[in-house]
Design a protein around this motif. Structure first.
Motif, PDB file in Angstrom:
ATOM      1  N   ILE A  93       0.830  -1.200   0.000  1.00  0.00           N
ATOM      2  CA  ILE A  93       0.000   0.000   0.000  1.00  0.00           C
ATOM      3  C   ILE A  93       0.870   1.258   0.000  1.00  0.00           C
ATOM      4  CG2 ILE A  93      -1.736   1.310   1.287  1.00  0.00           C
ATOM      5  CD1 ILE A  93      -2.832  -1.268   0.139  1.00  0.00           C
ATOM      6  N   PRO A  95      -0.115   4.845   0.708  1.00  0.00           N
ATOM      7  CA  PRO A  95      -1.228   5.726   1.103  1.00  0.00           C
ATOM      8  C   PRO A  95      -0.872   7.196   0.943  1.00  0.00           C
ATOM      9  CG  PRO A  95      -0.033   5.032   3.042  1.00  0.00           C
ATOM     10  CD  PRO A  95       0.670   4.382   1.859  1.00  0.00           C
ATOM     11  N   CYS A  96      -1.891   8.042   1.085  1.00  0.00           N
ATOM     12  CA  CYS A  96      -1.613   9.486   0.991  1.00  0.00           C
ATOM     13  C   CYS A  96      -1.073  10.048   2.292  1.00  0.00           C
ATOM     14  CB  CYS A  96      -2.879  10.239   0.571  1.00  0.00           C
ATOM     15  SG  CYS A  96      -4.135  10.430   1.886  1.00  0.00           S
ATOM     16  N   ARG A  97      -1.357   9.370   3.406  1.00  0.00           N
ATOM     17  CA  ARG A  97      -0.933   9.762   4.753  1.00  0.00           C
ATOM     18  C   ARG A  97      -1.646  11.011   5.272  1.00  0.00           C
ATOM     19  NH1 ARG A  97       4.302   7.461   6.541  1.00  0.00           N
ATOM     20  NH2 ARG A  97       5.150   6.126   4.891  1.00  0.00           N
ATOM     21  N   CYS A 102      -6.141   7.486   6.732  1.00  0.00           N
ATOM     22  CA  CYS A 102      -4.717   7.433   7.076  1.00  0.00           C
ATOM     23  C   CYS A 102      -4.458   7.971   8.478  1.00  0.00           C
ATOM     24  CB  CYS A 102      -3.907   8.222   6.053  1.00  0.00           C
ATOM     25  SG  CYS A 102      -3.724   7.420   4.442  1.00  0.00           S
ATOM     26  N   TYR A 107      -4.900   3.237   7.080  1.00  0.00           N
ATOM     27  CA  TYR A 107      -4.249   3.660   5.840  1.00  0.00           C
ATOM     28  C   TYR A 107      -4.374   2.637   4.716  1.00  0.00           C
ATOM     29  CZ  TYR A 107      -0.341   0.550   6.968  1.00  0.00           C
ATOM     30  OH  TYR A 107       0.428  -0.549   7.247  1.00  0.00           O
ATOM     31  N   GLN A 108      -4.633   1.370   5.066  1.00  0.00           N
ATOM     32  CA  GLN A 108      -4.821   0.365   4.015  1.00  0.00           C
ATOM     33  C   GLN A 108      -6.035   0.677   3.144  1.00  0.00           C
ATOM     34  OE1 GLN A 108      -4.726  -3.232   6.596  1.00  0.00           O
ATOM     35  NE2 GLN A 108      -3.184  -3.932   5.153  1.00  0.00           N
ATOM     36  N   CYS A 110      -6.958   3.845   2.391  1.00  0.00           N
ATOM     37  CA  CYS A 110      -6.794   5.236   1.978  1.00  0.00           C
ATOM     38  C   CYS A 110      -7.613   5.527   0.727  1.00  0.00           C
ATOM     39  CB  CYS A 110      -5.315   5.515   1.716  1.00  0.00           C
ATOM     40  SG  CYS A 110      -4.994   7.126   0.972  1.00  0.00           S
ATOM     41  N   ARG A 113      -5.373   6.837  -2.402  1.00  0.00           N
ATOM     42  CA  ARG A 113      -4.194   6.126  -2.907  1.00  0.00           C
ATOM     43  C   ARG A 113      -4.316   5.880  -4.414  1.00  0.00           C
ATOM     44  NH1 ARG A 113      -4.528  -0.171  -1.912  1.00  0.00           N
ATOM     45  NH2 ARG A 113      -6.738  -0.440  -1.586  1.00  0.00           N
TER      46      ARG A 113
END
Length: 376
Positions: A93, A95-97, A102, A107-108, A110, A113
């Motif tokens: 993954i 992610p954008c964080r 996130c 976050y998985q 997201c 993403r």
């Protein structure tokens, strides 16, 4: 380092070809990984066969990459806590964080993403998103985990399968001291779940497999499985009845359903656990509808959880378990291939190569075909 990077590209079902790509240019927020090894996953097999994911653009497979940080920008080094020369393992993954998922630890899932290691098409710059390549791009939001560089590469490359075993058995299945655990499926993640359950203090561990999995069941026994059940062939046993016999009618506390594409083990998992027991579903079925008796879940008051991949906690705990050297995990590694034989590596894990019985398979881009053959 050369200006061009070799990579294995999947262009369609059962079609992998070697291509060259320009080496990505890096800046202050990203980096470049020299791939030491990439573990081959059961989902790689099903994707290679065309059973998962549907039509997709050409891409570089490999979502279990392990390697050495070759280049890293100043801000990226500070954010990741790494320097050139560090060994790291990557998550699939990217992610954008920044989104709500996130920021709250999901976050998985997201919603923003756009990329994933080992799944993003080569038409997305800079193309080198997968681990079946000599070098791999580290996006500004890639998720990295440092690993002990003194570990043999074949052992370190098991971080993802071990992460699955830890997360599915311990974090989602909540295996604890004295629990009886049923693992349906004797692949690398099934064996990893046995290791994780044993490390967590499980009392009795039972694992199922096919007659063709005899070597896997033997390895599972050496890692702590107390009972093995062969569920097919002339000597095949009924998994639920056997669990009832082993437990004196108490049944399992936790069942982990890890079999690819098979429907029957889902029902077995639901019926093999005690009232109030826990079932973790992790075996993908190719998006098919699976018959399900919901009354069993209701009347037995079961907790059923879906397991989507491995998260950061699972990775970190698995890496700690590997680095502890507590278990002889090298027994799980059976095959090493070079980049030229990427398709053969996937077919070997899929049981398609006569005479080869695989558990852990990895592709090492730095190896020549001759060196890889010697490493089997």
């Amino acid at each position: 380092m050369a200006d061009m990077v070799r990579a294995a590209v999947q262009t369609g079902p059962r079609k992998i070809e070697l291509r060259e790509f320009p080496r990505p240019r890096t800046g202050p927020d990203d980096g470049l990984l020299r791939v030491e090894a990439n573990g081959i996953c059961g989902s790689d097999v099903e994707t290679y066969r065309g059973h998962l994911g549907g039509p997709r653009p050409a891409f570089i497979p490999g979502h279990e990459p392990l390697g050495i940080v070759e280049e890293v920008g100043k801000r990226a080094a500070q954010r990741w806590g790494v320097q050139p020369g560090d060994r790291v393992a990557l998550e699939v993954i990217v992610p954008c964080r920044s989104c709500q998922d996130c920021l709250t630890g999901r976050y998985q899932f997201c919603r923003n993403r756009k990329y994933g290691h080992g799944v993003t098409g080569i038409d997305t710059e800079p193309a080198l998103w997968g681990g079946l390549a000599e070098y791999m791009y580290l996006s500004p939001t890639s998720v990295l985990h440092k690993m002990d560089s003194s570990l043999p590469v074949e052992l370190a490359a098991m971080y993802n399968s071990m992460g699955a075993g830890v997360r599915w058995a311990c974090h989602l299945g909540e295996v604890g001291l004295g629990d009886t655990v049923l693992v349906l499926g004797a692949g690398q993640r099934g064996i990893a779940a046995v290791v994780a359950a044993r490390a967590a203090g499980a009392g009795t561990i039972i694992i199922t497999g096919l007659a063709a999995d005899a070597h896997k069941l033997e390895v599972a026994s050496q890692f702590g499985a107390d009972h093995t059940i062969v569920v097919d062939g002339d000597a095949g046993q009924d998994a639920v009845a056997r669990v009832e016999e082993i437990t004196g009618g108490e049944m399992a506390d936790v069942a982990l359903e890890l079999t690819p594409m098979a429907a029957g083990p889902v029902s077995d998992a639901l019926q093999a656990v005690r009232r109030g027991g826990r079932v973790v579903l992790a075996g993908l079925k190719g998006n098919r509808e699976i018959p399900l008796r919901t009354d069993v879940i209701i009347n037995r008051a079961l907790t059923v959880r879906g397991a989507f991949g491995v998260d950061a906690r699972g990775m970190e705990d698995a890496i700690a378990l590997i680095e502890s050297r507590r278990f002889p995990l090298e027994m799980m590694h059976t095959h090493t291939f070079g980049l030229d034989d990427a398709a053969l590596a996937i077919e070997t894990l899929g049981g398609e190569v006569p005479g080869e019985t695989a558990i852990g398979v990895s592709v090492h881009p730095g190896l020549s075909a001759t060196e890889a053959t010697r490493a089997h």
